[in-house]
Design an enzyme around this catalytic site. Structure first.
Site, PDB file in Angstrom:
ATOM      1  N   LYS A 107      -2.356  55.174  10.666  1.00  0.00           N
ATOM      2  CA  LYS A 107      -2.594  55.047  12.111  1.00  0.00           C
ATOM      3  C   LYS A 107      -1.348  54.471  12.796  1.00  0.00           C
ATOM      4  CE  LYS A 107      -5.933  54.242  15.443  1.00  0.00           C
ATOM      5  NZ  LYS A 107      -7.152  54.734  15.911  1.00  0.00           N
TER       6      LYS A 107
ATOM      7  N   LYS B 192     -11.603  63.313  16.225  1.00  0.00           N
ATOM      8  CA  LYS B 192     -11.815  63.327  17.670  1.00  0.00           C
ATOM      9  C   LYS B 192     -10.504  63.052  18.398  1.00  0.00           C
ATOM     10  CE  LYS B 192     -15.949  60.865  16.428  1.00  0.00           C
ATOM     11  NZ  LYS B 192     -16.418  59.498  16.206  1.00  0.00           N
TER      12      LYS B 192
ATOM     13  N   LYS C  35      -6.606  65.267   8.940  1.00  0.00           N
ATOM     14  CA  LYS C  35      -8.056  65.487   8.941  1.00  0.00           C
ATOM     15  C   LYS C  35      -8.536  65.882  10.343  1.00  0.00           C
ATOM     16  CE  LYS C  35      -9.758  60.960  10.115  1.00  0.00           C
ATOM     17  NZ  LYS C  35     -10.831  60.014  10.082  1.00  0.00           N
TER      18      LYS C  35
HETATM   19  P1  TYM Z   1     -16.043  57.518  12.306  1.00  0.00           P
HETATM   20  O1  TYM Z   1     -16.814  57.664  13.555  1.00  0.00           O
HETATM   21  O2  TYM Z   1     -14.563  57.613  12.365  1.00  0.00           O
HETATM   22  O3  TYM Z   1     -16.533  58.581  11.235  1.00  0.00           O
HETATM   23  C1  TYM Z   1     -17.895  58.696  10.959  1.00  0.00           C
HETATM   24  C2  TYM Z   1     -18.116  59.377   9.614  1.00  0.00           C
HETATM   25  O4  TYM Z   1     -17.592  60.722   9.639  1.00  0.00           O
HETATM   26  C3  TYM Z   1     -16.760  60.894   8.509  1.00  0.00           C
HETATM   27  N1  TYM Z   1     -15.648  61.786   8.877  1.00  0.00           N
HETATM   28  C4  TYM Z   1     -15.234  62.814   8.124  1.00  0.00           C
HETATM   29  N2  TYM Z   1     -15.702  63.329   6.973  1.00  0.00           N
HETATM   30  C5  TYM Z   1     -15.064  64.409   6.465  1.00  0.00           C
HETATM   31  N3  TYM Z   1     -13.970  64.996   7.061  1.00  0.00           N
HETATM   32  C6  TYM Z   1     -13.477  64.500   8.239  1.00  0.00           C
HETATM   33  N4  TYM Z   1     -12.442  65.078   8.839  1.00  0.00           N
HETATM   34  C7  TYM Z   1     -14.116  63.366   8.822  1.00  0.00           C
HETATM   35  N5  TYM Z   1     -13.911  62.632   9.964  1.00  0.00           N
HETATM   36  C8  TYM Z   1     -14.849  61.654   9.958  1.00  0.00           C
HETATM   37  C9  TYM Z   1     -16.213  59.505   8.182  1.00  0.00           C
HETATM   38  O5  TYM Z   1     -15.811  59.402   6.840  1.00  0.00           O
HETATM   39  C10 TYM Z   1     -17.400  58.637   8.480  1.00  0.00           C
HETATM   40  O6  TYM Z   1     -18.260  58.587   7.348  1.00  0.00           O
HETATM   41  N6  TYM Z   1     -15.485  53.354   9.802  1.00  0.00           N
HETATM   42  C11 TYM Z   1     -16.589  54.288  10.044  1.00  0.00           C
HETATM   43  C12 TYM Z   1     -17.681  53.662  10.899  1.00  0.00           C
HETATM   44  C13 TYM Z   1     -18.258  52.449  10.248  1.00  0.00           C
HETATM   45  C14 TYM Z   1     -19.022  52.414   9.056  1.00  0.00           C
HETATM   46  C15 TYM Z   1     -19.335  51.031   8.843  1.00  0.00           C
HETATM   47  C16 TYM Z   1     -19.472  53.381   8.175  1.00  0.00           C
HETATM   48  C17 TYM Z   1     -18.129  51.178  10.706  1.00  0.00           C
HETATM   49  N7  TYM Z   1     -18.791  50.317   9.859  1.00  0.00           N
HETATM   50  C18 TYM Z   1     -20.112  50.642   7.745  1.00  0.00           C
HETATM   51  C19 TYM Z   1     -20.251  52.980   7.068  1.00  0.00           C
HETATM   52  C20 TYM Z   1     -20.566  51.626   6.876  1.00  0.00           C
HETATM   53  C21 TYM Z   1     -15.961  55.546  10.662  1.00  0.00           C
HETATM   54  O7  TYM Z   1     -14.972  55.991  10.203  1.00  0.00           O
HETATM   55  O8  TYM Z   1     -16.535  56.127  11.713  1.00  0.00           O
END
Ligand code: TYM
Length: 330
Positions: free
Chosen positions: A117, A202, A199
């Site tokens: 990042k 958004k 990847k």
């Molecule tokens: P976020 O919103 O970035 O992503 C949410 C979930 O989507 C998955 N994801 C993907 N999987 C496959 N390919 C991709 N290109 C891709 N983009 C996103 C992410 O792996 C995620 O599972 N840090 C977390 C949010 C969070 C969380 C937690 C999750 C905060 N606290 C505790 C589990 C447990 C996240 O990345 O959100």
């Protein structure tokens, strides 16, 4: 001291705008499948986490939208509780402070997602310090609920290592408080952007398909997607194949995809046909989703009720964990 382990399956998603199909495939679909097998789960909207990039007002704006997405994607509120993270903001913040004492700045700076990042879309001089604490806040979410298993996409694995390390060290020092959460990776999935090798995310909308995209936009995006030269299997193409198969469970369609890819590997010019098929699959998935979503949002009291119940469950779990933690660290 041995504690009762609360949540079988637990995950979250940030309300940073509309969800992409990668969010669905990587995180929501595994959850929906496990839910079908009768596993009770708790999911949440990680609005505090999205403060790393957004103003609080923006973070809260999308919370209900994400819940509507979850429901329209198949989460069943009679089997899955849902809450907004800031409903337990005090508990998350306090736990984050307690856990942050057990992780060094050096360890956090080594987390590959942070490095990535800072290299690509955040400036260390201006990025706020929550970015550094991101994995610790994740640990706080998961450990407060004493969750056993966490379905997340591949991009979250490094964070989960920090979470597991923290849980282990906390238990060693203060007694067995937390289950060591396992990553529930049904398959190793990393859906790539339609453009380039990063990847799908958004924060790079040109390469992402959003659940809210209209069909004209989807067709255009897939038409200009990167694939591979004849006879070659690029990372992009492999990711598109996974995406197509994950969005459609029909075996006949899977065989069609396999035949096209076989022809491609034999040197035939079939990437146009592959993109046409991918377009049909994505359009079919999205149009059904969008109809269901419109039904979900028709009655706002549905989401109100779900969130109220979810928050009271998350709060009760978090409070009982904090009681346990407070008495253990005394
Ligand atoms: P976020 O919103 O970035 O992503 C949410 C979930 O989507 C998955 N994801 C993907 N999987 C496959 N390919 C991709 N290109 C891709 N983009 C996103 C992410 O792996 C995620 O599972 N840090 C977390 C949010 C969070 C969380 C937690 C999750 C905060 N606290 C505790 C589990 C447990 C996240 O990345 O959100």
């Amino acid at each position: 001291m041995k504690s009762e382990y609360k949540i079988e399956l637990y995950t979250g998603i940030r309300p940073t705008g509309d969800l992409t199909i990668a969010n669905y495939v990587g995180a929501v679909k595994p959850l929906v499948e496990l839910q079908k097998q009768g596993v009770k789960s708790l999911v949440f909207v990680a609005d505090i986490h999205s403060l790393t990039d957004n103003e609080p007002a923006t973070a809260s704006k999308f919370c209900r939208e994400v819940v509507a997405d979850y429901l329209a994607l198949g989460l069943d509120p009679s089997k899955t509780n849902i809450y907004i993270q800031s409903a337990i903001a005090y508990q998350v913040s306090y736990m984050t402070l307690l856990l942050a004492r057990h992780v060094s700045v050096a360890e956090l700076l080594r987390v590959p997602t942070l490095k990535d990042k800072l290299r690509n879309n955040a400036n260390p001089k201006t990025a706020n310090a929550l970015l550094l604490l991101y994995p610790v806040m994740m640990a706080s979410d998961i450990l407060l609920q004493r969750a056993k298993s966490v379905p997340v996409g591949e991009d979250q694995l490094a964070h989960m290592e920090v979470v597991r390390r923290l849980a282990r060290d906390f238990n060693t020092k203060y007694g067995e408080i937390f289950p060591i959460p396992t990553v529930q990776q049904v398959k190793s999935l990393r859906i790539l952007s339609l453009k380039g090798s990063r990847k799908m995310s958004k924060s790079f909308p040109e390469g992402a398909i959003f659940l809210t995209d209209d069909m004209t936009k989807v067709k255009k995006k897939i038409k200009s997607a990167e694939t591979a030269l004849e006879g070659k299997l690029s990372d992009s193409l492999q990711s598109h194949i996974i995406l197509a198969k994950e969005l459609c469970d029909d075996h006949e369609v899977h065989s069609k995809i396999d035949t096209i890819i076989k022809d491609h590997m034999d040197g035939k010019h079939v990437m146009g046909a592959f993109k046409d098929l991918l377009t049909v699959i994505v359009v079919d998935f999205l149009s059904k989703f969008q109809v269901r979503r419109a039904e979900v949002v028709r009655d706002p009291s549905l989401i109100d009720g779900i969130l109220k119940e979810g928050a009271s469950m998350a709060l009760a779990n978090a409070e009982s964990t904090l009681d346990l933690v407070r008495s253990s660290i005394k």
